[in-house]
Design a protein around this motif. Structure first.
Motif, PDB file in Angstrom:
ATOM      1  N   UNK A 101       9.834   6.077  -0.863  1.00 41.36           N
ATOM      2  CA  UNK A 101       9.670   4.679  -0.464  1.00 41.36           C
ATOM      3  C   UNK A 101       9.348   4.504   1.020  1.00 41.36           C
ATOM      4  N   UNK A 102       9.593   5.533   1.815  1.00 40.98           N
ATOM      5  CA  UNK A 102       9.308   5.432   3.245  1.00 40.98           C
ATOM      6  C   UNK A 102       7.821   5.284   3.519  1.00 40.98           C
ATOM      7  N   UNK A 103       6.985   5.661   2.538  1.00 33.66           N
ATOM      8  CA  UNK A 103       5.540   5.585   2.723  1.00 33.66           C
ATOM      9  C   UNK A 103       4.978   4.185   2.469  1.00 33.66           C
ATOM     10  N   UNK A 104       5.755   3.316   1.824  1.00 37.92           N
ATOM     11  CA  UNK A 104       5.239   1.987   1.481  1.00 37.92           C
ATOM     12  C   UNK A 104       4.915   1.172   2.719  1.00 37.92           C
ATOM     13  N   UNK A 105       3.762   0.501   2.666  1.00 40.05           N
ATOM     14  CA  UNK A 105       3.360  -0.404   3.747  1.00 40.05           C
ATOM     15  C   UNK A 105       3.205  -1.810   3.165  1.00 40.05           C
ATOM     16  N   UNK A 106       3.902  -2.772   3.735  1.00 44.32           N
ATOM     17  CA  UNK A 106       3.777  -4.164   3.310  1.00 44.32           C
ATOM     18  C   UNK A 106       2.512  -4.742   3.933  1.00 44.32           C
ATOM     19  N   UNK A 107       1.567  -5.166   3.084  1.00 46.21           N
ATOM     20  CA  UNK A 107       0.293  -5.692   3.559  1.00 46.21           C
ATOM     21  C   UNK A 107       0.251  -7.210   3.601  1.00 46.21           C
ATOM     22  N   UNK A 108       0.852  -7.850   2.605  1.00 46.42           N
ATOM     23  CA  UNK A 108       0.794  -9.314   2.476  1.00 46.42           C
ATOM     24  C   UNK A 108       2.173  -9.806   2.053  1.00 46.42           C
ATOM     25  N   UNK A 109       2.667 -10.855   2.693  1.00 50.87           N
ATOM     26  CA  UNK A 109       3.940 -11.437   2.266  1.00 50.87           C
ATOM     27  C   UNK A 109       3.922 -12.960   2.260  1.00 50.87           C
ATOM     28  N   UNK A 110       2.722 -13.550   2.410  1.00 52.16           N
ATOM     29  CA  UNK A 110       2.636 -15.006   2.478  1.00 52.16           C
ATOM     30  C   UNK A 110       2.038 -15.639   1.224  1.00 52.16           C
ATOM     31  N   UNK A 111       1.835 -14.850   0.160  1.00 56.09           N
ATOM     32  CA  UNK A 111       1.369 -15.418  -1.099  1.00 56.09           C
ATOM     33  C   UNK A 111       2.588 -15.716  -1.972  1.00 56.09           C
ATOM     34  N   UNK A 112       2.707 -16.944  -2.489  1.00 55.38           N
ATOM     35  CA  UNK A 112       3.896 -17.289  -3.276  1.00 55.38           C
ATOM     36  C   UNK A 112       4.065 -16.450  -4.531  1.00 55.38           C
ATOM     37  N   UNK A 146       0.850  -1.181   0.000  1.00 53.20           N
ATOM     38  CA  UNK A 146       0.000   0.000   0.000  1.00 53.20           C
ATOM     39  C   UNK A 146       0.886   1.232   0.000  1.00 53.20           C
ATOM     40  N   UNK A 147       0.620   2.159  -0.925  1.00 55.38           N
ATOM     41  CA  UNK A 147       1.283   3.454  -0.935  1.00 55.38           C
ATOM     42  C   UNK A 147       0.201   4.489  -0.647  1.00 55.38           C
ATOM     43  N   UNK A 148       0.057   4.934   0.612  1.00 52.47           N
ATOM     44  CA  UNK A 148      -1.017   5.870   0.962  1.00 52.47           C
ATOM     45  C   UNK A 148      -0.902   7.186   0.181  1.00 52.47           C
ATOM     46  N   UNK A 149      -2.024   7.644  -0.333  1.00 50.70           N
ATOM     47  CA  UNK A 149      -2.103   8.949  -0.992  1.00 50.70           C
ATOM     48  C   UNK A 149      -1.086   9.124  -2.111  1.00 50.70           C
ATOM     49  N   UNK A 150      -0.844   8.055  -2.857  1.00 52.40           N
ATOM     50  CA  UNK A 150       0.147   8.119  -3.936  1.00 52.40           C
ATOM     51  C   UNK A 150      -0.214   9.163  -4.984  1.00 52.40           C
ATOM     52  N   UNK A 151      -1.512   9.397  -5.198  1.00 57.45           N
ATOM     53  CA  UNK A 151      -1.928  10.357  -6.223  1.00 57.45           C
ATOM     54  C   UNK A 151      -1.550  11.792  -5.878  1.00 57.45           C
ATOM     55  N   UNK A 152      -1.171  12.034  -4.616  1.00 56.33           N
ATOM     56  CA  UNK A 152      -0.806  13.389  -4.202  1.00 56.33           C
ATOM     57  C   UNK A 152       0.681  13.683  -4.400  1.00 56.33           C
ATOM     58  N   UNK A 153       1.466  12.680  -4.803  1.00 54.98           N
ATOM     59  CA  UNK A 153       2.882  12.900  -5.048  1.00 54.98           C
ATOM     60  C   UNK A 153       3.048  13.901  -6.190  1.00 54.98           C
ATOM     61  N   UNK A 154       3.886  14.909  -5.995  1.00 53.63           N
ATOM     62  CA  UNK A 154       4.067  15.949  -7.000  1.00 53.63           C
ATOM     63  C   UNK A 154       4.845  15.424  -8.200  1.00 53.63           C
ATOM     64  N   UNK A 155       4.492  15.871  -9.399  1.00 50.18           N
ATOM     65  CA  UNK A 155       5.212  15.448 -10.599  1.00 50.18           C
ATOM     66  C   UNK A 155       6.711  15.705 -10.478  1.00 50.18           C
ATOM     67  N   UNK A 156       7.491  14.688 -10.862  1.00 51.05           N
ATOM     68  CA  UNK A 156       8.942  14.827 -10.838  1.00 51.05           C
ATOM     69  C   UNK A 156       9.585  14.582  -9.492  1.00 51.05           C
ATOM     70  N   UNK A 157       8.786  14.298  -8.459  1.00 53.94           N
ATOM     71  CA  UNK A 157       9.357  14.036  -7.136  1.00 53.94           C
ATOM     72  C   UNK A 157      10.157  12.733  -7.138  1.00 53.94           C
ATOM     73  N   UNK A 158      11.130  12.667  -6.245  1.00 52.63           N
ATOM     74  CA  UNK A 158      11.874  11.419  -6.060  1.00 52.63           C
ATOM     75  C   UNK A 158      10.969  10.391  -5.395  1.00 52.63           C
ATOM     76  N   UNK A 159      11.236   9.104  -5.596  1.00 53.16           N
ATOM     77  CA  UNK A 159      10.403   8.068  -4.963  1.00 53.16           C
ATOM     78  C   UNK A 159      10.371   8.237  -3.444  1.00 53.16           C
TER      79      UNK A 159
END
Length: 349
Positions: A213-224, A198-211
């Motif tokens: 990544x601190x906003x990323x939330x891992x939701x699922x990691x048990x699916x192969x 999940x990347x909360x409020x990704x649509x609000x990132x300004x054009x040309x901004x650097x990634x």
């Protein structure tokens, strides 16, 4: 939820793509397993082939402003464009891996899934580029903003499919299919799992901004092999399927903060040995799920009943809603693209 039952598939010519072996369906038909499918797809509905001569295609998305369909041509590292009564053209190249063609030795150098954010901007699962990016206008020369490319300092595997919530938060899957060996032992794979993020409020990132990544939330990691992803109407549930080794669709309740509750198996088709596997999926406004699966495009009711399957010649990978009323379903099935009219409008980006 319902467990899958095996269906008999006739032997047919084999096609090897993306590490899978597929048997092409010889006929275009709709297999009706429930009379309730008639409410979704009227009896007598025709399947129309609108394009051919493609290779491994994925990620279709309808662009309403221009009335055309974009799709990923993964093996040639491009995003293609189909418009009624016109030839197919290249919208963006390269769309994934940015190095020289000779320096990438895997089968899938291009991008994969695509969607539109609430502002109508194209957002792309970079796949072999190992990121998620946004094209700032519907112009192949437009500015590109990389939204995310790593988690806790480690490169993403190869983002595969993605969907926005109504508030502009982005959800995406990250299996290893865009890596050169497509395996968990790939020497370039840095994360020990294949996640859903999940990347909360990704649509609000300004054009040309650097990634960010601190906003990323891992939701699922048990699916192969997390792959296709879609919301139910009202975003009460998030559907995520896994392509291997089991062929399953999962359903997760969405919490108020956008994170997920405990998932349950929505449908298990592992016993079905027809060619293909769970892949891209979309949902209509009544909550019916349309998803690539063994032997074609599967249709499920919201309670997990397998209503039927659309069989087409080619390997079904994904689908997308389009047309003026969002009642045209486009199906990507290498080497073809098909369209079919349905009764219920789709949930559009």
């Amino acid at each position: 939820m319902n467990a899958g039952k095996p269906m008999v598939a006739a032997l047919a010519p084999m096609l090897i793509l993306a590490g899978w072996v597929f048997a092409a369906q010889p006929n275009n038909s709709i297999q009706r397993l429930s009379e309730n499918l008639d409410k979704v797809i009227p009896p007598g509905t025709e399947i129309t082939r609108v394009a051919s001569g493609l290779k491994w295609i994925e990620g279709p998305v309808w662009i309403p402003a221009g009335k055309y369909l974009l799709f990923a041509e993964i093996t040639i590292n491009s995003i293609g464009k189909w418009q009624p009564n016109r030839d197919i053209s290249i919208f963006l190249h390269p769309s994934g891996f940015q190095g020289t063609a000779s320096s990438f030795h895997g089968p899938e150098p291009g991008s994969n899934g695509m969607t539109l954010d609430p502002a109508g901007r194209l957002t792309v699962a970079g796949h072999a580029q190992r990121d998620v990016y946004r094209v700032e206008s519907m112009n192949p020369h437009a500015q590109i903003t990389i939204l995310a490319d790593s988690y806790h300092g480690k490169r993403l595997n190869s983002p595969n499919d993605l969907v926005y919530s109504k508030n502009g938060s982005l959800y995406f899957t990250d299996p290893p299919y865009g890596l050169q060996t497509q395996s968990d032992n790939d020497p370039l794979k840095q994360l020990p799992f294949n996640g859903v993020y999940l990347f909360p409020n990704a649509s609000e990132i300004k054009p040309g901004s650097a990634p960010d990544n601190s906003e990323l939330k891992l939701l699922i990691k048990d699916l192969p092999r997390p792959n296709g992803i879609a919301f139910s109407p009202g975003e009460k549930y998030l559907y995520v399927d896994s392509s291997a080794p089991k062929k399953v669709w999962m359903r997760y309740p969405v919490k108020p903060d956008g994170t997920l509750g405990k998932g349950t198996v929505f449908y298990n088709a592992t016993a079905d040995h027809a060619s293909g596997a769970p892949d891209g999926m979309k949902v209509d406004q009544n909550g019916n799920i349309f998803s690539a699966g063994p032997g074609g495009l599967w249709i499920f009711s919201p309670d997990g009943t397998h209503l039927g399957t659309i069989h087409v010649e080619g390997t079904v990978s994904n689908c997308a809603w389009g047309g003026k009323d969002w009642k045209t379903l486009y199906i990507t099935a290498a080497p073809h693209i098909y369209s079919i009219r349905v009764n219920v409008p789709g949930i559009h980006p």
